[in-house]
Design an enzyme around this catalytic site. Structure first.
Site, PDB file in Angstrom:
ATOM      1  N   HIS A   1     -58.543 -59.042  45.922  1.00 40.23           N
ATOM      2  CA  HIS A   1     -58.314 -58.101  46.971  1.00 40.23           C
ATOM      3  C   HIS A   1     -57.396 -57.059  46.872  1.00 40.23           C
ATOM      4  O   HIS A   1     -57.587 -56.108  47.746  1.00 40.23           O
ATOM      5  CB  HIS A   1     -57.738 -58.995  48.296  1.00 40.23           C
ATOM      6  CG  HIS A   1     -58.715 -60.053  48.636  1.00 40.23           C
ATOM      7  ND1 HIS A   1     -59.645 -59.977  49.978  1.00 40.23           N
ATOM      8  CD2 HIS A   1     -59.218 -61.264  48.140  1.00 40.23           C
ATOM      9  CE1 HIS A   1     -60.221 -60.843  49.951  1.00 40.23           C
ATOM     10  NE2 HIS A   1     -60.092 -61.919  48.978  1.00 40.23           N
TER      11      HIS A   1
ATOM     12  N   ASP B   1     -53.685 -49.458  48.037  1.00 43.06           N
ATOM     13  CA  ASP B   1     -54.189 -50.367  48.727  1.00 43.06           C
ATOM     14  C   ASP B   1     -55.426 -50.931  48.060  1.00 43.06           C
ATOM     15  O   ASP B   1     -56.402 -49.715  47.653  1.00 43.06           O
ATOM     16  CB  ASP B   1     -54.577 -49.907  50.134  1.00 43.06           C
ATOM     17  CG  ASP B   1     -54.339 -51.104  51.176  1.00 43.06           C
ATOM     18  OD1 ASP B   1     -54.563 -52.283  50.903  1.00 43.06           O
ATOM     19  OD2 ASP B   1     -53.949 -50.942  52.186  1.00 43.06           O
TER      20      ASP B   1
HETATM   21  P1  ADQ Z   1     -53.894 -56.553  53.767  1.00 43.50           P
HETATM   22  O1  ADQ Z   1     -52.814 -56.024  52.733  1.00 43.50           O
HETATM   23  O2  ADQ Z   1     -53.369 -57.489  54.600  1.00 43.50           O
HETATM   24  O3  ADQ Z   1     -54.986 -57.183  52.908  1.00 43.50           O
HETATM   25  P2  ADQ Z   1     -55.892 -54.875  55.303  1.00 43.50           P
HETATM   26  O4  ADQ Z   1     -57.043 -54.586  54.418  1.00 43.50           O
HETATM   27  O5  ADQ Z   1     -55.597 -53.521  56.236  1.00 43.50           O
HETATM   28  O6  ADQ Z   1     -54.525 -55.182  54.529  1.00 43.50           O
HETATM   29  O7  ADQ Z   1     -56.273 -56.040  56.188  1.00 43.50           O
HETATM   30  C1  ADQ Z   1     -55.239 -56.357  57.397  1.00 43.50           C
HETATM   31  C2  ADQ Z   1     -56.074 -57.067  58.416  1.00 43.50           C
HETATM   32  O8  ADQ Z   1     -55.247 -57.825  59.332  1.00 43.50           O
HETATM   33  C3  ADQ Z   1     -56.892 -56.120  59.139  1.00 43.50           C
HETATM   34  O9  ADQ Z   1     -58.349 -57.193  59.601  1.00 43.50           O
HETATM   35  C4  ADQ Z   1     -56.382 -56.146  60.554  1.00 43.50           C
HETATM   36  O10 ADQ Z   1     -56.939 -56.101  61.749  1.00 43.50           O
HETATM   37  C5  ADQ Z   1     -55.367 -57.422  60.842  1.00 43.50           C
HETATM   38  N1  ADQ Z   1     -54.140 -57.075  61.289  1.00 43.50           N
HETATM   39  C6  ADQ Z   1     -53.247 -56.494  60.867  1.00 43.50           C
HETATM   40  N2  ADQ Z   1     -52.374 -56.220  61.706  1.00 43.50           N
HETATM   41  C7  ADQ Z   1     -52.527 -57.256  62.976  1.00 43.50           C
HETATM   42  C8  ADQ Z   1     -51.696 -57.441  63.977  1.00 43.50           C
HETATM   43  N3  ADQ Z   1     -50.669 -56.963  64.380  1.00 43.50           N
HETATM   44  N4  ADQ Z   1     -52.482 -58.277  64.714  1.00 43.50           N
HETATM   45  C9  ADQ Z   1     -53.881 -58.744  64.418  1.00 43.50           C
HETATM   46  N5  ADQ Z   1     -54.559 -58.464  63.330  1.00 43.50           N
HETATM   47  C10 ADQ Z   1     -53.718 -57.723  62.537  1.00 43.50           C
HETATM   48  C11 ADQ Z   1     -55.510 -57.168  51.486  1.00 43.50           C
HETATM   49  C12 ADQ Z   1     -55.548 -56.043  50.566  1.00 43.50           C
HETATM   50  C13 ADQ Z   1     -56.315 -54.917  51.305  1.00 43.50           C
HETATM   51  C14 ADQ Z   1     -57.930 -55.393  51.412  1.00 43.50           C
HETATM   52  C15 ADQ Z   1     -57.741 -56.797  52.304  1.00 43.50           C
HETATM   53  C16 ADQ Z   1     -59.085 -57.329  52.148  1.00 43.50           C
HETATM   54  O11 ADQ Z   1     -54.045 -55.717  50.448  1.00 43.50           O
HETATM   55  O12 ADQ Z   1     -56.341 -53.973  50.303  1.00 43.50           O
HETATM   56  O13 ADQ Z   1     -58.518 -54.393  52.340  1.00 43.50           O
HETATM   57  O14 ADQ Z   1     -56.891 -57.713  51.439  1.00 43.50           O
HETATM   58  O15 ADQ Z   1     -59.585 -57.447  50.822  1.00 43.50           O
END
Ligand code: ADQ
Length: 469
Positions: free
Chosen positions: A155, A364
């Protein structure tokens, strides 16, 4: 039909208040479509040896959770996974340290995962392992005799070999990846990084003209599977949330001011300190916006036991405090900084209400929030996305305002451009991005990966038949 078995470090059982990270969002969407098993750590640490997995069944998905010993969890999760692999894979080397004890715990927790998973596997399963915590798992399952297709999806970014070989155990890591049938990455860049490692360790001839990789008697496919979001689901959630009390109250509190929003796990890779500086620079450079815009940053705490995460938390509180101290008025707070979780629907409602979404990570793998922001918008009157060109999502969302997150002036200029962008341009950019995320949504991601695994199984069967002749 084969059963899908997803394995990840952490499992989040569906709970209303839980805020899953990106990985959990992806796995859950995959499993809810096909049914299947999700195996991983349930979040509890213990002092004695872990017992058999706990089994829960919810909405057609079986969850099997295990416990981890406190000291092993410390070394494997906080140490090797999150204080070494995470920063290294995101190109952050400052303060890097390597510990053999952590490396050993990484191996032994992966072995525990393999041992506890083995009795749950059925003859027709497709096994799909997720992320950097579990790279050795495929090799260990093979050593225990599993012959079913096993895939791995990373990821986060995969670094170029020049970065990777800073890691003393880089060769084991690369070699472990070759035990999978399919290895998936978020972007072409990450695949290139992997190829650079394979070439360095096994020679250029290991990468065959058809793109498959041959190491000894192992043949694997390494491909790009950019993760997507459930576009229709986010859209529906966002529309429904608009009428809820919590979203209404947030909108009312803006008193007709424009809204800029950021949603990130509190992590130094998300570029929040740089973003706060850019916002302060924006208020200084374009003072007409003073009192007319509210920036809400939602950043739930994560990995609080890792030192770097405590440090970033302090820096951010100071940065938000500085900007508010400098600009706040009796009826206006420039930054509202919340370390809270929200239900996904509420978050989608917030995203829909925003005129500008700021997604400016320093690095990211993909970044799902960028895609969720696009999905949540009203296509008739959409907000503008400011997106870091160092996020995997920038490869697809080329109609966003792309910025280098370190460039304070450029980010603050993008904020001004976004706020003053005419409706036809906003619509055009949004339509282009919506089209991209619809074509490659979460179900496409799951389907493509599972098909690649099934295909590897057919190829394997062919090789066996030919071998017998
Ligand atoms: P993350 O680093 O966790 O994921 P991201 O892809 O932005 O980052 O996903 C975060 C998820 O958590 C989103 O679906 C978001 O809506 C949810 N989220 C964040 N804050 C929240 C809150 N306060 N309340 C509820 N939901 C919240 C890792 C990798 C990324 C990659 C993903 C998926 O670091 O690059 O995109 O995995 O592969």
């Amino acid at each position: 039909m084969a059963r899908l078995v997803c394995v990840s470090n952490r499992i989040s059982l569906p709970r209303k208040s839980a805020a899953p990270g990106g990985l959990a969002v992806g796995i859950l969407s995959a499993l809810k479509r096909t049914g299947g098993l999700w195996f991983g750590w349930g979040g509890e640490t213990i002092e004695h040896d872990p017992g058999d997995p706990d089994i829960h069944i919810r909405e057609g998905v079986t969850y099997a959770t295990i416990e981890l010993k406190q000291n092993e969890y410390e070394l494997y999760y906080n140490g090797y996974s999150n204080d070494l692999l995470w920063p290294l894979f995101h190109y952050f080397l400052r303060g890097m340290r390597y510990s053999n004890e952590e490396r050993d715990a990484y191996e032994s927790v992966n072995r525990l995962f393999a041992q506890k998973l083995l009795p749950l596997l059925q003859p027709q399963d497709l096994v799909w392992v997720h992320d950097y915590h579990l790279i050795p798992l495929g090799r260990l399952l093979r050593e225990m005799g599993v012959q079913r297709p096993i895939g791995f999806f990373l990821h986060i970014p995969f670094p170029n070999i020049e970065m990777l070989r800073v890691l003393p155990s880089y060769a084991e890591l690369l070699n472990d990846l070759t035990h999978y049938d399919v290895v998936g990455f978020q972007t072409e860049n990450d695949l290139k990084g992997f190829h650079s490692g394979i070439e360095y360790l096994f020679g250029a001839e290991a990468i065959r003209p058809d793109g498959r990789i041959r190491v000894g008697d192992r043949l694997l496919r390494a491909e790009v599977f950019p993760i997507g979001v459930d576009v229709d689901g986010v859209q529906a959630e966002a529309v429904a949330a608009t009428d809820t009390d919590v979203v209404r109250r947030m909108i009312d509190s803006l008193m007709s001011r424009s809204l800029m929003i950021g949603v990130d796990r509190l992590d130094y890779s998300k570029g929040l300190v740089e973003r706060f500086s850019a916002y302060q620079h924006f208020l200084e450079t374009y003072p007409d916006n003073i009192g007319r815009i509210t920036y809400i940053q939602i950043a739930p705490l994560s990995r609080t036991d890792v030192r770097a995460y405590a440090d970033i938390r302090k820096s951010l509180e100071q940065a938000a405090g500085r900007t508010n101290w400098r600009f706040a008025d009796t009826d206006w707070t420039p930054i509202r900084y919340l370390n809270r979780n929200f239900p996904h629907g509420t978050l989608s409602g917030f995203l829909r209400a925003a005129n500008v979404g700021v997604v400016t990570p320093l690095r990211d793998g993909m970044n799902l929030v960028a895609k969720e922001f696009v999905a949540a918008q009203d296509p008739e009157n959409p907000g503008v996305l400011i997106l870091s060109n160092l996020a995997g999502a920038a490869r697809e969302l080329v109609s966003a305002l792309l910025v280098n997150p370190y460039d304070t002036r450029a980010v603050s200029h993008a904020m001004q451009t976004a706020l003053s962008m005419p409706l036809p341009e906003r619509r055009e950019r949004h339509a282009a991005m919506l089209d991209v995320i619809k074509r490659n949504d979460i179900s496409t991601w799951t389907r493509r990966f599972v098909e690649a695994l099934e295909q590897s199984q057919r190829e394997e069967a062919r090789v066996r038949v030919v071998g017998k002749k």
